[in-house]
Each structure stands twice: as C-alpha cells, then as structure tokens.
Design a protein around this motif. Structure first.
Motif, PDB file in Angstrom:
ATOM      1  N   GLY A 341       2.930  -9.099   5.713  1.00 42.78           N
ATOM      2  CA  GLY A 341       3.722  -8.206   6.545  1.00 42.78           C
ATOM      3  C   GLY A 341       3.858  -6.791   6.021  1.00 42.78           C
ATOM      4  O   GLY A 341       4.316  -5.892   6.741  1.00 42.78           O
ATOM      5  N   ALA A 342       3.468  -6.542   4.765  1.00 42.64           N
ATOM      6  CA  ALA A 342       3.586  -5.201   4.189  1.00 42.64           C
ATOM      7  C   ALA A 342       2.489  -4.289   4.727  1.00 42.64           C
ATOM      8  O   ALA A 342       1.368  -4.722   4.963  1.00 42.64           O
ATOM      9  CB  ALA A 342       3.509  -5.279   2.668  1.00 42.64           C
ATOM     10  N   ARG A 343       2.815  -3.022   4.922  1.00 45.12           N
ATOM     11  CA  ARG A 343       1.869  -2.054   5.473  1.00 45.12           C
ATOM     12  C   ARG A 343       1.973  -0.710   4.746  1.00 45.12           C
ATOM     13  O   ARG A 343       3.058  -0.271   4.374  1.00 45.12           O
ATOM     14  CB  ARG A 343       2.144  -1.809   6.962  1.00 45.12           C
ATOM     15  CG  ARG A 343       1.974  -3.033   7.855  1.00 45.12           C
ATOM     16  CD  ARG A 343       0.499  -3.361   8.054  1.00 45.12           C
ATOM     17  NE  ARG A 343       0.326  -4.455   9.006  1.00 45.12           N
ATOM     18  CZ  ARG A 343       0.330  -5.733   8.680  1.00 45.12           C
ATOM     19  NH1 ARG A 343       0.532  -6.093   7.422  1.00 45.12           N
ATOM     20  NH2 ARG A 343       0.160  -6.673   9.603  1.00 45.12           N
ATOM     21  N   ILE A 344       0.821  -0.068   4.581  1.00 51.02           N
ATOM     22  CA  ILE A 344       0.801   1.307   4.071  1.00 51.02           C
ATOM     23  C   ILE A 344      -0.107   2.148   4.949  1.00 51.02           C
ATOM     24  O   ILE A 344      -1.179   1.696   5.384  1.00 51.02           O
ATOM     25  CB  ILE A 344       0.329   1.379   2.601  1.00 51.02           C
ATOM     26  CG1 ILE A 344       0.383   2.843   2.103  1.00 51.02           C
ATOM     27  CG2 ILE A 344      -1.053   0.766   2.403  1.00 51.02           C
ATOM     28  CD1 ILE A 344       0.194   3.017   0.619  1.00 51.02           C
ATOM     29  N   ALA A 345       0.353   3.359   5.238  1.00 50.56           N
ATOM     30  CA  ALA A 345      -0.455   4.335   5.968  1.00 50.56           C
ATOM     31  C   ALA A 345      -0.867   5.421   4.979  1.00 50.56           C
ATOM     32  O   ALA A 345      -0.014   6.011   4.305  1.00 50.56           O
ATOM     33  CB  ALA A 345       0.345   4.939   7.123  1.00 50.56           C
ATOM     34  N   THR A 346      -2.152   5.655   4.877  1.00 52.31           N
ATOM     35  CA  THR A 346      -2.673   6.646   3.935  1.00 52.31           C
ATOM     36  C   THR A 346      -3.426   7.719   4.699  1.00 52.31           C
ATOM     37  O   THR A 346      -4.290   7.420   5.523  1.00 52.31           O
ATOM     38  CB  THR A 346      -3.613   5.989   2.912  1.00 52.31           C
ATOM     39  OG1 THR A 346      -2.920   4.912   2.277  1.00 52.31           O
ATOM     40  CG2 THR A 346      -4.043   6.989   1.857  1.00 52.31           C
ATOM     41  N   LYS A 347      -3.088   8.964   4.406  1.00 58.26           N
ATOM     42  CA  LYS A 347      -3.692  10.068   5.143  1.00 58.26           C
ATOM     43  C   LYS A 347      -4.021  11.221   4.191  1.00 58.26           C
ATOM     44  O   LYS A 347      -3.260  12.175   4.073  1.00 58.26           O
ATOM     45  CB  LYS A 347      -2.743  10.543   6.247  1.00 58.26           C
ATOM     46  CG  LYS A 347      -3.333  11.607   7.159  1.00 58.26           C
ATOM     47  CD  LYS A 347      -2.271  12.095   8.141  1.00 58.26           C
ATOM     48  CE  LYS A 347      -2.802  13.244   8.985  1.00 58.26           C
ATOM     49  NZ  LYS A 347      -1.737  13.837   9.821  1.00 58.26           N
ATOM     50  N   PRO A 348      -5.163  11.145   3.505  1.00 63.73           N
ATOM     51  CA  PRO A 348      -5.575  12.285   2.674  1.00 63.73           C
ATOM     52  C   PRO A 348      -6.221  13.364   3.545  1.00 63.73           C
ATOM     53  O   PRO A 348      -6.946  13.064   4.494  1.00 63.73           O
ATOM     54  CB  PRO A 348      -6.592  11.665   1.714  1.00 63.73           C
ATOM     55  CG  PRO A 348      -7.137  10.493   2.452  1.00 63.73           C
ATOM     56  CD  PRO A 348      -6.067  10.005   3.382  1.00 63.73           C
ATOM     57  N   GLU A 349      -5.937  14.617   3.226  1.00 62.77           N
ATOM     58  CA  GLU A 349      -6.465  15.733   4.015  1.00 62.77           C
ATOM     59  C   GLU A 349      -6.984  16.834   3.104  1.00 62.77           C
ATOM     60  O   GLU A 349      -6.386  17.121   2.054  1.00 62.77           O
ATOM     61  CB  GLU A 349      -5.377  16.331   4.904  1.00 62.77           C
ATOM     62  CG  GLU A 349      -4.855  15.435   5.998  1.00 62.77           C
ATOM     63  CD  GLU A 349      -3.797  16.154   6.824  1.00 62.77           C
ATOM     64  OE1 GLU A 349      -4.154  16.841   7.799  1.00 62.77           O
ATOM     65  OE2 GLU A 349      -2.610  16.034   6.469  1.00 62.77           O
TER      66      GLU A 349
END
Length: 430
Positions: A341-349
C-alpha cells in the motif's frame, strides 16, 4: 472532512499586532498578506504541489498520533528553544553576541536585517503561497549573524517542540529563521522538530557570502496528526559551501522545500536526506537548485523507507541559467517500499539553458533486493533478521554523509528510534 479554510481565517491575526512592528517589518507583513490573499492555499492544481494538497489536509481532522517524545539533544551546543511556536528564553542558552530573537529585530526600525529578511532567493519567494503566508503572520524566530572570517564557536541547536497545541487548532503558528554568514565565516546549525503542530510554517533563510561555509542538519519527528510546511531558502556567493542533511518521519502533512540559488562562481550545495514514513503518513521533499554562475556544483541524494499506506514525494529540480557554464549537478532518489500500500512519487527535473554543463538524475523505488535477502539467508540468518539488516544498512549509509560525528549521532538516534517503533513493518513483507 471539514470546510476549507479561507485566506481571511488564516490571516486573521496578521494585522492585529502591526503596532508592535517597525515600519519596514509592517510593510513586509502587509506585502505577504496581499500576496497570500491573491494566491490562496496551495492545492494539487499547482504543478509543484501536485503530490501534496495542503488545502485538503487542513480541512481534515487527523487521527490523534503519539504524543511528543523526549526532544533530541546536542551536547555542548548553544540551544534556542521554541515551545508551541513561542521562543522560550528561559530554556535557551545563546551566545552573548551575533544572535537575537526575531521579534526584537522586527520591532527595531534600524535593524541591519531589514534589507535581508524576506529577500533571500527572491525569485522563488515572489509567488510562493507558503512563504507569503509566513511573511504575513511571522512573529517569532531567530537571527544569527557570524562576522567576517569568524567561526561560531559551538553548534547552534534550534529546537521546535509542540506540546500543548491541539491538532485541530489550525489557524497556525508561523516562524522564521535567518542565518547570515559574512565572508569566510563558518557555522553549524541543527534544527529539530518534535510534536504535533495543528498547523505550522517554518521558513529558514540562509545568506552565505563569499567563502562562507554552513553545515545544516534538520530532523523532523513530528507526530502522525501534525501538519507542517517548511521552506529552506539559500543564496550562495562565490566559493560559498552548504552541506545539508534532512531527515523526516512525515506526518498528517509534512512538506519541506529546499530552494537554493548559486549566484557566485564555484559555489557548492550538497543535500542528503532520509525519510521514514509509516501508517497513513505523508512526506514531501521538494528541491529547486538554481545555478546562476559559472563553475557551480550541486549534489542531491535522498533515501526513503515507506510502510503501511504512507505516501511520499520527491521533486528535485535543477535550473541552469545561460551564464552558468561548467555547471555540475547530480540528483538521485532511492526508496524502499515495505508494503503493497505504500507509494512514492518521484519527479526529477532539469531545466538547462547553458550548453557546457554536466547534469544527471536518477530514481529507483521497489522492494528489498531479493538477491541480497537470499544471500543472507544462505548464511544462516533468519529472514526477519535479514530484512532488518538490509533496511538498517540502506538508511545508515545515508547518514555517512554527515561529516560531524555529533550530528551524525543525533540523526542515528532518530533513525534507530523509528526502526524500533516500526520493527513489525520492517521485518514482515506485505
């Protein structure tokens, strides 16, 4: 779910105390009020807040979390204590010079910091809702100035503890720190945050003049029902050096932004971090590093462990302006997911407008390495113990970047405490 707060409710005390502030401070607060009225609370419609809806978090009544643990300490350090958002003079131990409560500076018409406060990395401050709210409501905080060529003789521990404020008290407390290191000056600062603020914004402004050096460690151990949005702003002149480490356990809403601008040649920013999030906690690490001069360098590396149905976000943006040739920038995010159920959103720019640069980024997220787990089990180590060993190694490797042993020990105590409190989640897959 409750009603969303209006900007008027969040600003209701912003003008009540204007008579206590010097004209320059009153004008600064008024500017903050006007901006926040126009911007409002951030929500997912803003790209930079896509993964963190503060408006929704303030409208919800979170479940009660664990009460405050004993605050972390740093032996031999100066200590500035803020209890429930109020500067506690009696509990503090400060140097005789170069450090003052922010309230005193805000009341001083001739404050030397009138042209600095609220101006660090101005491009990022211009249309930032949390910075605008903090500016409008700020009353408490601290100002540290280290003169040219000097070194603060002891580390400064700034301790925020929330003990009495009810989690459903959401009109908020808003504090600001200002650290100004003159040319060649050096300092070490530890920030620790414990307890359950109903809602708090904490802004730290860092001004590093040429060849100044700052080591900065911040540890968030706020409770599961806490709501806090923090911003660290930095401006580095030529050959200035910043080394930061950010550790967070998340909360009902926990977001920290690091917004740095490198304005002088060979300026350097290094940020390492670890986040440990459990239950239905939320943790957001957002960084924007702007390279505005040639031969500047930056490095970011974050590691996270998530369990339960927790949510985390890492947004790392590197901007390279046309004049910032020979920039060298690196960023990496790694996360271990201990539950389905754990979630991570990763957004390198990367926003690059120079043609002679070296910039890279990467991100990984997943379960524990099955090969490493198998290797340990073939050596006779039980699966539960093997899982614990791998999670510990993953986190403690991040702590190795903290060069000052006493600060590394503080971070290690926090990590050890979290691992101990969440042993079942660490040793069981699922």
């Amino acid at each position: 779910m409750g009603e969303h707060l209006s900007t008027d409710e969040l600003l209701k005390s912003a003008t009540a105390l204007q008579s206590e502030f010097a004209p320059w401070a009153g004008a600064l607060r008024e500017q903050g009020s006007e901006k926040f009225t126009a911007l409002g609370l951030p929500d997912r419609r803003l790209e930079s807040w896509k993964y963190s809806d503060l408006s929704q978090a303030l409208a919800m009544k979170p479940k009660a979390g664990a009460r405050p643990r004993a605050p972390l300490g740093l032996e031999g350090a100066y200590v500035a204590v803020f209890t429930d958002g109020i500067f506690d003079v009696a509990a503090s131990s400060l140097p005789a010079e170069n450090l003052s409560p922010l309230r005193e500076e805000l009341a001083n018409p001739a404050s030397r910091f009138a042209d600095t406060l609220g101006q660090i990395n101005g491009a990022e401050q211009r249309n930032h809702p949390i910075l605008s709210l903090n500016t409008a409501r700020v009353e408490e905080g601290l100002v540290l100035r280290v003169p040219r060529g000097e070194t603060l003789d002891r580390p400064l521990h700034i301790r925020f503890t929330w003990t009495a404020e009810a989690p459903d008290k959401i009109d908020g407390r808003h504090m600001r720190l200002l650290v100004e290191l003159e040319e060649g000056a050096r300092a070490t600062v530890l920030e620790t945050h414990d307890g359950a603020p109903g809602f708090a914004t904490i802004v730290t402004e860092l001004c590093l003049l040429p060849s100044a050096e700052l080591t900065h460690v911040r540890v968030d151990r706020i409770a599961a029902d806490a709501r806090q949005s923090a911003v660290t702003l930095g401006e580095l002149s030529a050959a200035a050096n910043y080394k930061g480490f950010y550790l967070s356990e998340g909360g009902h809403f926990c977001r920290h932004e690091a917004l740095f601008e490198l304005i002088g040649e060979t300026a350097n920013v290094e940020i390492d971090g670890a986040f440990l999030v459990s239950g239905n906690g939320h943790c957001d690490n957002t960084t924007v590093i702007t390279h505005a001069a040639p031969h500047t360098t930056s490095r970011q590396a974050f590691r996270g462990v998530l369990s339960g149905v927790s949510r985390s976000a890492y947004q790392g943006c590197v901007k390279v302006r046309p004049e910032a040739q020979k920039t060298n920038a690196y960023q990496m995010s790694r996360a271990l997911l201990l539950s389905e159920g754990a979630r991570i959103a990763t957004k390198p720019e990367l926003e690059i407008f120079a043609d002679d640069v070296k910039c890279s980024h990467g991100a990984t997220a997943g379960e524990l390495d099955s090969d490493a787990l198998f290797f340990l089990r073939t050596r006779g180590i039980p699966e539960e113990e093997a899982r614990k060993m791998l999670v510990e190694a993953f986190l403690y490797e991040a702590l190795e970047t903290i060069e000052i042993p006493a600060l590394a020990d503080v971070a290690a105590i926090a990590v050890k405490g979290w691992l101990s409190a969440h042993t079942a989640e660490v040793i069981h897959a699922g």
